[in-house]
Structure formats: structure tokens, C-alpha cells
Design a protein around this motif. Structure first.
Motif, PDB file in Angstrom:
ATOM      1  N   ALA A  20       4.138  -3.582 -12.259  1.00 34.34           N
ATOM      2  CA  ALA A  20       4.319  -2.134 -12.237  1.00 34.34           C
ATOM      3  C   ALA A  20       3.411  -1.971 -13.606  1.00 34.34           C
ATOM      4  CB  ALA A  20       5.922  -1.728 -12.572  1.00 34.34           C
ATOM      5  N   GLY A  21       2.902  -0.856 -13.670  1.00 31.26           N
ATOM      6  CA  GLY A  21       2.091  -0.540 -15.088  1.00 31.26           C
ATOM      7  C   GLY A  21       2.118   0.623 -15.615  1.00 31.26           C
ATOM      8  N   GLY A  22       1.756   0.778 -16.715  1.00 26.95           N
ATOM      9  CA  GLY A  22       1.918   2.160 -17.608  1.00 26.95           C
ATOM     10  C   GLY A  22       3.449   2.569 -17.883  1.00 26.95           C
ATOM     11  N   ARG A  23       3.660   3.898 -17.430  1.00 32.71           N
ATOM     12  CA  ARG A  23       5.007   4.209 -17.944  1.00 32.71           C
ATOM     13  C   ARG A  23       6.224   3.682 -16.936  1.00 32.71           C
ATOM     14  NH1 ARG A  23       4.062  10.653 -18.362  1.00 32.71           N
ATOM     15  NH2 ARG A  23       6.158  10.606 -17.556  1.00 32.71           N
ATOM     16  N   ALA A  24       5.752   3.040 -15.965  1.00 29.57           N
ATOM     17  CA  ALA A  24       6.489   2.516 -15.000  1.00 29.57           C
ATOM     18  C   ALA A  24       7.298   0.994 -15.570  1.00 29.57           C
ATOM     19  CB  ALA A  24       6.065   2.318 -13.334  1.00 29.57           C
ATOM     20  N   THR A  25       6.627   0.587 -16.568  1.00 26.65           N
ATOM     21  CA  THR A  25       6.847  -0.789 -16.920  1.00 26.65           C
ATOM     22  C   THR A  25       8.332  -0.815 -17.243  1.00 26.65           C
ATOM     23  OG1 THR A  25       4.410  -1.245 -17.357  1.00 26.65           O
ATOM     24  CG2 THR A  25       6.190  -2.687 -18.539  1.00 26.65           C
ATOM     25  N   ALA A  26       8.663  -0.325 -18.218  1.00 28.48           N
ATOM     26  CA  ALA A  26       9.837  -0.590 -18.936  1.00 28.48           C
ATOM     27  C   ALA A  26      11.025  -0.149 -17.759  1.00 28.48           C
ATOM     28  CB  ALA A  26      10.080   0.413 -19.970  1.00 28.48           C
ATOM     29  N   PRO A  27      11.187   0.844 -16.986  1.00 29.18           N
ATOM     30  CA  PRO A  27      12.263   1.004 -15.913  1.00 29.18           C
ATOM     31  C   PRO A  27      12.249  -0.047 -14.827  1.00 29.18           C
ATOM     32  CG  PRO A  27      10.556   3.031 -15.994  1.00 29.18           C
ATOM     33  CD  PRO A  27      10.196   1.944 -17.131  1.00 29.18           C
ATOM     34  N   TYR A  28      11.053  -0.284 -14.750  1.00 30.61           N
ATOM     35  CA  TYR A  28      11.011  -1.415 -13.515  1.00 30.61           C
ATOM     36  C   TYR A  28      11.627  -2.647 -13.894  1.00 30.61           C
ATOM     37  CZ  TYR A  28       9.110  -3.696  -9.495  1.00 30.61           C
ATOM     38  OH  TYR A  28       8.937  -4.483  -8.364  1.00 30.61           O
ATOM     39  N   ALA A  29      11.122  -3.059 -15.153  1.00 26.37           N
ATOM     40  CA  ALA A  29      11.586  -4.496 -15.720  1.00 26.37           C
ATOM     41  C   ALA A  29      13.182  -4.381 -15.904  1.00 26.37           C
ATOM     42  CB  ALA A  29      10.842  -4.541 -17.309  1.00 26.37           C
ATOM     43  N   GLN A  44      15.789   5.690  -9.760  1.00 24.73           N
ATOM     44  CA  GLN A  44      15.543   7.079  -9.763  1.00 24.73           C
ATOM     45  C   GLN A  44      14.318   7.521 -10.165  1.00 24.73           C
ATOM     46  OE1 GLN A  44      16.663   9.015  -7.257  1.00 24.73           O
ATOM     47  NE2 GLN A  44      18.552   7.946  -6.412  1.00 24.73           N
ATOM     48  N   ARG A  45      14.423   7.088 -11.495  1.00 29.23           N
ATOM     49  CA  ARG A  45      13.365   7.306 -12.583  1.00 29.23           C
ATOM     50  C   ARG A  45      12.057   6.963 -11.955  1.00 29.23           C
ATOM     51  NH1 ARG A  45      12.768   5.093 -18.844  1.00 29.23           N
ATOM     52  NH2 ARG A  45      10.698   6.349 -19.076  1.00 29.23           N
ATOM     53  N   LEU A  46      11.915   5.725 -11.370  1.00 31.58           N
ATOM     54  CA  LEU A  46      10.716   5.481 -10.711  1.00 31.58           C
ATOM     55  C   LEU A  46      10.455   6.100  -9.407  1.00 31.58           C
ATOM     56  CD1 LEU A  46      11.345   1.629 -11.438  1.00 31.58           C
ATOM     57  CD2 LEU A  46       9.366   2.911 -12.294  1.00 31.58           C
ATOM     58  N   GLY A  47      11.400   6.790  -8.971  1.00 31.09           N
ATOM     59  CA  GLY A  47      11.006   7.462  -7.652  1.00 31.09           C
ATOM     60  C   GLY A  47      11.191   6.444  -6.410  1.00 31.09           C
ATOM     61  N   ILE A  48      12.096   5.646  -6.793  1.00 34.25           N
ATOM     62  CA  ILE A  48      12.027   4.724  -5.504  1.00 34.25           C
ATOM     63  C   ILE A  48      13.576   4.504  -4.933  1.00 34.25           C
ATOM     64  CG2 ILE A  48      11.593   2.225  -4.693  1.00 34.25           C
ATOM     65  CD1 ILE A  48       9.797   1.971  -7.204  1.00 34.25           C
ATOM     66  N   GLY A  78     -11.635  -7.968 -16.753  1.00 31.54           N
ATOM     67  CA  GLY A  78     -10.959  -7.490 -15.775  1.00 31.54           C
ATOM     68  C   GLY A  78      -9.937  -8.050 -15.008  1.00 31.54           C
ATOM     69  N   CYS A  79     -10.046  -9.524 -15.041  1.00 36.40           N
ATOM     70  CA  CYS A  79      -9.414 -10.511 -14.369  1.00 36.40           C
ATOM     71  C   CYS A  79      -7.961 -10.400 -14.825  1.00 36.40           C
ATOM     72  CB  CYS A  79      -9.899 -11.826 -14.671  1.00 36.40           C
ATOM     73  SG  CYS A  79     -11.545 -12.134 -13.671  1.00 36.40           S
ATOM     74  N   GLY A  80      -6.958 -10.459 -13.747  1.00 32.90           N
ATOM     75  CA  GLY A  80      -5.718 -10.585 -14.204  1.00 32.90           C
ATOM     76  C   GLY A  80      -4.811  -9.174 -14.484  1.00 32.90           C
ATOM     77  N   THR A  81      -5.679  -8.286 -14.359  1.00 32.32           N
ATOM     78  CA  THR A  81      -4.980  -6.887 -14.371  1.00 32.32           C
ATOM     79  C   THR A  81      -4.969  -6.232 -13.060  1.00 32.32           C
ATOM     80  OG1 THR A  81      -7.154  -5.748 -14.757  1.00 32.32           O
ATOM     81  CG2 THR A  81      -5.860  -6.438 -16.795  1.00 32.32           C
ATOM     82  N   SER A  82      -3.603  -6.356 -12.611  1.00 36.33           N
ATOM     83  CA  SER A  82      -3.501  -6.032 -11.301  1.00 36.33           C
ATOM     84  C   SER A  82      -2.321  -5.131 -11.187  1.00 36.33           C
ATOM     85  CB  SER A  82      -3.022  -7.385 -10.417  1.00 36.33           C
ATOM     86  OG  SER A  82      -1.880  -7.902 -10.752  1.00 36.33           O
ATOM     87  N   ALA A  83      -2.074  -4.385 -12.262  1.00 33.92           N
ATOM     88  CA  ALA A  83      -1.164  -3.308 -12.328  1.00 33.92           C
ATOM     89  C   ALA A  83      -1.243  -2.501 -11.104  1.00 33.92           C
ATOM     90  CB  ALA A  83      -0.825  -2.407 -13.584  1.00 33.92           C
ATOM     91  N   LEU A  84      -0.021  -2.112 -10.459  1.00 35.37           N
ATOM     92  CA  LEU A  84      -0.212  -1.115  -9.279  1.00 35.37           C
ATOM     93  C   LEU A  84      -0.213   0.313  -9.689  1.00 35.37           C
ATOM     94  CD1 LEU A  84       2.091  -3.025  -7.078  1.00 35.37           C
ATOM     95  CD2 LEU A  84      -0.246  -3.126  -6.950  1.00 35.37           C
ATOM     96  N   SER A  85      -0.668   1.236  -9.072  1.00 29.34           N
ATOM     97  CA  SER A  85      -0.580   2.644  -9.212  1.00 29.34           C
ATOM     98  C   SER A  85       0.702   3.060  -8.847  1.00 29.34           C
ATOM     99  CB  SER A  85      -1.312   3.442  -8.502  1.00 29.34           C
ATOM    100  OG  SER A  85      -1.216   3.398  -7.021  1.00 29.34           O
ATOM    101  N   THR A  86       1.412   4.070  -9.759  1.00 26.16           N
ATOM    102  CA  THR A  86       2.915   4.394  -9.165  1.00 26.16           C
ATOM    103  C   THR A  86       3.022   4.677  -7.832  1.00 26.16           C
ATOM    104  OG1 THR A  86       3.067   5.185 -11.646  1.00 26.16           O
ATOM    105  CG2 THR A  86       4.584   5.919  -9.680  1.00 26.16           C
ATOM    106  N   PRO A  87       2.186   5.249  -7.203  1.00 29.85           N
ATOM    107  CA  PRO A  87       2.321   5.519  -5.491  1.00 29.85           C
ATOM    108  C   PRO A  87       2.514   4.241  -4.772  1.00 29.85           C
ATOM    109  CG  PRO A  87       0.695   7.170  -6.255  1.00 29.85           C
ATOM    110  CD  PRO A  87       1.164   6.385  -7.402  1.00 29.85           C
ATOM    111  N   VAL A  88       1.583   3.227  -5.247  1.00 32.82           N
ATOM    112  CA  VAL A  88       1.479   1.907  -4.488  1.00 32.82           C
ATOM    113  C   VAL A  88       2.595   1.134  -4.732  1.00 32.82           C
ATOM    114  CG1 VAL A  88       0.219  -0.181  -4.252  1.00 32.82           C
ATOM    115  CG2 VAL A  88      -0.975   1.928  -4.295  1.00 32.82           C
ATOM    116  N   LEU A  89       3.018   1.150  -5.993  1.00 29.29           N
ATOM    117  CA  LEU A  89       4.125   0.517  -6.271  1.00 29.29           C
ATOM    118  C   LEU A  89       5.498   1.208  -5.602  1.00 29.29           C
ATOM    119  CD1 LEU A  89       5.973  -1.443  -8.310  1.00 29.29           C
ATOM    120  CD2 LEU A  89       6.089   0.524 -10.121  1.00 29.29           C
ATOM    121  N   ARG A  90       5.381   2.536  -5.525  1.00 21.00           N
ATOM    122  CA  ARG A  90       6.857   3.001  -4.802  1.00 21.00           C
ATOM    123  C   ARG A  90       6.749   2.648  -3.430  1.00 21.00           C
ATOM    124  NH1 ARG A  90       5.670   8.760  -7.521  1.00 21.00           N
ATOM    125  NH2 ARG A  90       6.995   8.506  -9.385  1.00 21.00           N
TER     126      ARG A  90
END
Length: 147
Positions: A79-88, A137-141, A18-30
């Protein structure tokens, strides 16, 4: 190995996985990205618009500095999950915008024609900003868009 030793080893392995996995939830990322982008926007608005062509290099350098700080802060978010690619993609475009500003500031500092340089910069930034805006916009930010 004893049962306890196996159990302890398994517990340690589970904990370490579990160490090193700090991907934020989409609401927290936003929320966090919005805060960062709003701060950068406030900083950009404080940069005085040059009143003469000679001030162009400093104006662009100051803008690049704001982008550099914003980018550093945004890169600190995972950014994790589906947010990874648009965030990058958004971060890649923001970094390219900063590079274009720095390059134009450098050319202006070495006596490039200010009118031609700013026109060229606007053209270069337009595609990058559009692509980044689509990702934000896709990320809702929307606070991170240029629109």
C-alpha cells in the motif's frame, strides 16, 4: 569520463532508483485485498462449529490458520501514499487477532475453562476488530471487515 559514459551512468541510476517501488494504486490495492479477504471468509465459513466444548481448541486453531494465510497474502500487497498508515494499522490488528486466537486455542488445549476462555477472547477481539474495521472502511475495502 566521456559523455556516453556519463549518460549511461545516469540512465542506470535512474533505472535503479525505480527498482523496488511497487506500491499499488488505491484501486488495485482494493481489488486485490478484497479478493484475499473474500477467499479467507470462504475458508472461515468452511470451519465446522464445534458441537462440544472439547472442539474449541481445534476450532480456534483452524481460524488462526485462516488468518495466518490471509495476513501473509495481505502483507504481500504494498500500500502506498495515503493508504500506507491505515493499511499497516489493519494488518497490525489482524496479526494481533491471530495471536489472540492462537493463545486461546493453546489455553483450551491445556484444559482452560471453555466458557471463560471464549468470553475473554470475545472481549479481547472486540477492540482489535473494531480498530481494524475502521481502517478497512477508511481504505474502502469492506470485504475485509468483520461487520
Amino acid at each position: 569520463m566521456t559523455y556516453r559514459a556519463v549518460l549511461a551512468a545516469a540512465a542506470t541510476a535512474i533505472a535503479l532508483s525505480g527498482c523496488g517501488t511497487s506500491a499499488l494504486s488505491t484501486p488495485v490495492l482494493r481489488t486485490r485485498a478484497t479478493r484475499i479477504c473474500r477467499l479467507a471468509s470462504t475458508r472461515e465459513q468452511r470451519i465446522p462449529t464445534p458441537t462440544a466444548p472439547a472442539g474449541g481448541a481445534a476450532f480456534l486453531s483452524d481460524g488462526a490458520l485462516v488468518l495466518r494465510r490471509e495476513l501473509r497474502s495481505l502483507r504481500g500487497l504494498d500500500a502506498g501514499g495515503r493508504a500506507t498508515a491505515p493499511y499497516a494499522r489493519a494488518l497490525r490488528d489482524l496479526a494481533a487477532e491471530r495471536s489472540q486466537l492462537e493463545a486461546s486455542a493453546e489455553r483450551l488445549a491445556h484444559d482452560a475453562d471453555p466458557v471463560a476462555e471464549i468470553r475473554a477472547l470475545q472481549t479481547q477481539l472486540a477492540a482489535l476488530e473494531s480498530d481494524a474495521d475502521d481502517a478497512w472502511q477508511r481504505l474502502g475495502i469492506p470485504a475485509c471487515t468483520t461487520r
